[in-house]
Design a protein around this motif. Sequence first.
Motif, PDB file in Angstrom:
ATOM      1  N   LEU A  23     -14.393  58.633 -16.896  1.00  0.00           N
ATOM      2  CA  LEU A  23     -14.729  60.017 -16.607  1.00  0.00           C
ATOM      3  C   LEU A  23     -14.833  60.242 -15.100  1.00  0.00           C
ATOM      4  N   VAL A  24     -14.372  61.401 -14.655  1.00  0.00           N
ATOM      5  CA  VAL A  24     -14.532  61.820 -13.261  1.00  0.00           C
ATOM      6  C   VAL A  24     -15.096  63.239 -13.277  1.00  0.00           C
ATOM      7  N   PHE A  25     -16.271  63.427 -12.669  1.00  0.00           N
ATOM      8  CA  PHE A  25     -16.895  64.742 -12.601  1.00  0.00           C
ATOM      9  C   PHE A  25     -16.606  65.345 -11.223  1.00  0.00           C
ATOM     10  N   ASN A  26     -16.197  66.601 -11.227  1.00  0.00           N
ATOM     11  CA  ASN A  26     -15.805  67.267  -9.987  1.00  0.00           C
ATOM     12  C   ASN A  26     -16.558  68.581  -9.839  1.00  0.00           C
ATOM     13  N   SER A  27     -17.247  68.731  -8.707  1.00  0.00           N
ATOM     14  CA  SER A  27     -17.965  69.972  -8.406  1.00  0.00           C
ATOM     15  C   SER A  27     -17.462  70.500  -7.063  1.00  0.00           C
ATOM     16  N   GLY A  28     -16.389  71.252  -7.117  1.00  0.00           N
ATOM     17  CA  GLY A  28     -15.713  71.705  -5.901  1.00  0.00           C
ATOM     18  C   GLY A  28     -16.185  73.044  -5.375  1.00  0.00           C
ATOM     19  N   HIS A  29     -17.078  73.713  -6.103  1.00  0.00           N
ATOM     20  CA  HIS A  29     -17.516  75.057  -5.696  1.00  0.00           C
ATOM     21  C   HIS A  29     -19.012  75.146  -5.410  1.00  0.00           C
ATOM     22  N   LEU A 155      -9.616  58.877  -7.712  1.00  0.00           N
ATOM     23  CA  LEU A 155     -10.637  58.600  -8.726  1.00  0.00           C
ATOM     24  C   LEU A 155     -10.029  58.602 -10.131  1.00  0.00           C
ATOM     25  N   LEU A 156      -9.158  59.554 -10.395  1.00  0.00           N
ATOM     26  CA  LEU A 156      -8.507  59.602 -11.707  1.00  0.00           C
ATOM     27  C   LEU A 156      -7.575  58.408 -11.897  1.00  0.00           C
ATOM     28  N   SER A 157      -6.867  58.032 -10.836  1.00  0.00           N
ATOM     29  CA  SER A 157      -5.962  56.876 -10.924  1.00  0.00           C
ATOM     30  C   SER A 157      -6.727  55.582 -11.178  1.00  0.00           C
ATOM     31  N   GLU A 158      -7.894  55.450 -10.549  1.00  0.00           N
ATOM     32  CA  GLU A 158      -8.719  54.258 -10.771  1.00  0.00           C
ATOM     33  C   GLU A 158      -9.169  54.182 -12.229  1.00  0.00           C
ATOM     34  N   ALA A 159      -9.594  55.304 -12.784  1.00  0.00           N
ATOM     35  CA  ALA A 159     -10.006  55.320 -14.188  1.00  0.00           C
ATOM     36  C   ALA A 159      -8.829  54.999 -15.105  1.00  0.00           C
ATOM     37  N   LEU A 160      -7.685  55.585 -14.787  1.00  0.00           N
ATOM     38  CA  LEU A 160      -6.489  55.359 -15.610  1.00  0.00           C
ATOM     39  C   LEU A 160      -6.068  53.895 -15.577  1.00  0.00           C
ATOM     40  N   THR A 161      -6.155  53.282 -14.403  1.00  0.00           N
ATOM     41  CA  THR A 161      -5.778  51.875 -14.273  1.00  0.00           C
ATOM     42  C   THR A 161      -6.721  50.967 -15.056  1.00  0.00           C
ATOM     43  N   GLN A 162      -8.019  51.262 -14.980  1.00  0.00           N
ATOM     44  CA  GLN A 162      -9.008  50.394 -15.622  1.00  0.00           C
ATOM     45  C   GLN A 162      -9.091  50.594 -17.128  1.00  0.00           C
ATOM     46  N   VAL A 167     -10.400  61.124 -17.700  1.00  0.00           N
ATOM     47  CA  VAL A 167     -10.856  62.455 -18.124  1.00  0.00           C
ATOM     48  C   VAL A 167     -11.537  63.135 -16.945  1.00  0.00           C
ATOM     49  N   LEU A 168     -10.967  64.256 -16.512  1.00  0.00           N
ATOM     50  CA  LEU A 168     -11.579  65.076 -15.471  1.00  0.00           C
ATOM     51  C   LEU A 168     -12.471  66.127 -16.116  1.00  0.00           C
ATOM     52  N   VAL A 169     -13.732  66.162 -15.687  1.00  0.00           N
ATOM     53  CA  VAL A 169     -14.648  67.216 -16.104  1.00  0.00           C
ATOM     54  C   VAL A 169     -14.874  68.096 -14.878  1.00  0.00           C
ATOM     55  N   ASP A 170     -14.272  69.277 -14.882  1.00  0.00           N
ATOM     56  CA  ASP A 170     -14.346  70.180 -13.740  1.00  0.00           C
ATOM     57  C   ASP A 170     -15.538  71.110 -13.943  1.00  0.00           C
ATOM     58  N   CYS A 171     -16.515  71.004 -13.059  1.00  0.00           N
ATOM     59  CA  CYS A 171     -17.841  71.589 -13.287  1.00  0.00           C
ATOM     60  C   CYS A 171     -18.019  72.880 -12.494  1.00  0.00           C
ATOM     61  N   HIS A 172     -18.361  73.948 -13.192  1.00  0.00           N
ATOM     62  CA  HIS A 172     -18.490  75.263 -12.562  1.00  0.00           C
ATOM     63  C   HIS A 172     -19.656  76.036 -13.162  1.00  0.00           C
ATOM     64  N   GLN A 236      -0.236  63.886 -22.066  1.00  0.00           N
ATOM     65  CA  GLN A 236       0.895  63.026 -22.431  1.00  0.00           C
ATOM     66  C   GLN A 236       0.995  61.800 -21.534  1.00  0.00           C
ATOM     67  N   TYR A 237       0.311  61.832 -20.382  1.00  0.00           N
ATOM     68  CA  TYR A 237       0.278  60.692 -19.471  1.00  0.00           C
ATOM     69  C   TYR A 237      -1.107  60.047 -19.416  1.00  0.00           C
ATOM     70  N   GLY A 238      -1.944  60.407 -20.358  1.00  0.00           N
ATOM     71  CA  GLY A 238      -3.251  59.768 -20.447  1.00  0.00           C
ATOM     72  C   GLY A 238      -4.328  60.381 -19.574  1.00  0.00           C
ATOM     73  N   VAL A 239      -4.058  61.518 -18.944  1.00  0.00           N
ATOM     74  CA  VAL A 239      -5.055  62.181 -18.102  1.00  0.00           C
ATOM     75  C   VAL A 239      -5.439  63.520 -18.740  1.00  0.00           C
ATOM     76  N   HIS A 240      -6.705  63.650 -19.067  1.00  0.00           N
ATOM     77  CA  HIS A 240      -7.212  64.843 -19.749  1.00  0.00           C
ATOM     78  C   HIS A 240      -8.123  65.608 -18.783  1.00  0.00           C
ATOM     79  N   ALA A 241      -8.178  66.926 -18.936  1.00  0.00           N
ATOM     80  CA  ALA A 241      -9.027  67.738 -18.062  1.00  0.00           C
ATOM     81  C   ALA A 241      -9.636  68.889 -18.851  1.00  0.00           C
ATOM     82  N   VAL A 242     -10.933  69.093 -18.645  1.00  0.00           N
ATOM     83  CA  VAL A 242     -11.635  70.211 -19.263  1.00  0.00           C
ATOM     84  C   VAL A 242     -12.488  70.888 -18.196  1.00  0.00           C
TER      85      VAL A 242
END
Length: 293
Positions: A23-29, A155-162, A167-172, A236-242
Motif C-alpha cells: 500500500l502507498v498512501f498519498n496526501s497531495g493536497h 514507492l509504487l514500484s517498490e511495492a510492486l517489486t516486493q 495499491v495507491l490510496v489517494d487521500c482527500h 492489468q499491470y498489478g497497480v490499483h488506485a482508489v
Amino acid sequence: MQSDYWDKPAFETIRPRRLIAPLVFNSGHSGRDYPKRFLDMTRLDHLSIRQSEDAFVDELFARAPHLGAPLLRAHFPRAYLDVNREPWELDPQMFDEPLSERCNTTSPRVAAGLGTLARVVAENKPIYRDRLTLDDARTRIEGIYLPYHATLQKLLSEALTQFGVAVLVDCHSMPRLARSGDKAAPDIVLGDRYGTTCAPILMDLVETVFSGAGLKVARNRPYAGGYATRTYGRPQYGVHAVQIEISRHLYMNEVTLSRNDSFDAVRQLVERLIFALIGLDLTMLATTKAAAE
C-alpha cells in the motif's frame, strides 16, 4: 528563479520501519506551508487562501507508516501547486508570456481556474494580484511537481517489486455536499474512474469500513478520481488506485479550518481502514498482472 522551498522540504515520504503491505498512501493536497513570496503575490487573506486545502488529511492518515505502509505528503499548499493535475495544465491568462504547445490550456479544470497552478480558490476567489512569469511555473513544476510524482512512482514500484502488486490510496477531503432532493448527501466519496483503476474487492472493503461506521458512501459521483488515480491505476499491470474523499464537516470546522470534537473519532476510523487494507491478502491481486502478460 530560486525555489520557494530551497531551505525546507516541499514534501516528504514517511516510511514504515518495515514494509508489510503493498500500500502507498498519498496526501497531495494537505500541505499548509505557505511561502512568504507566494503570500506576497496573493490578494487573499490567510484564511481565504487556505480554502483549497484538504486540511489535516495527512494527520488522519498519519498512522499508515506505523502500521507498515508509506505516506507521501505535500508541505506545499494546493493553491500554490496542484499535483493532482497534469504537469502542464495551465491557464494562459495567468501568465505574462505565451505558453508553449506542451501546455494543456483547454481542459475543464483550467476553465474552472483549477489547473496545475490554480487561478482561484473556493467560491471562485482569484488568488493573484498580477500575472505570473513562466519561470514561476517552471520552478514549481520542474522543481516540485515532477520530483513529487517521481517519488510516488518509486514507492509504487517498490511495492510492486516486493509483492507483485501495488495499491495507491489517494487521500482527500471535500466540502460538505448539499442534499439532492430527498437523498442525503454522501459523507464519503470513493473514486475508481467507474471501475477502471482498481479491483472491486478494494472498493467494497473501503465502502464497508465507512458504511459500517454509519457514514453514507457514494462511488464516483461527484468525484471519480483525479490525475493520480487515473494515471497510476493500471490493474492489468498489478497497480490499483482508489481515491477517498472525506467530507470536512465530519472532522473540522469548515469556516475556521480548525479540528472539531470528532477529529479523533474520524482518525481512529481511518486507522481501522488502514488495518483492514493491510489485513487483506492483496497478493491475490497480483494474478491480474500475470494474466496480462
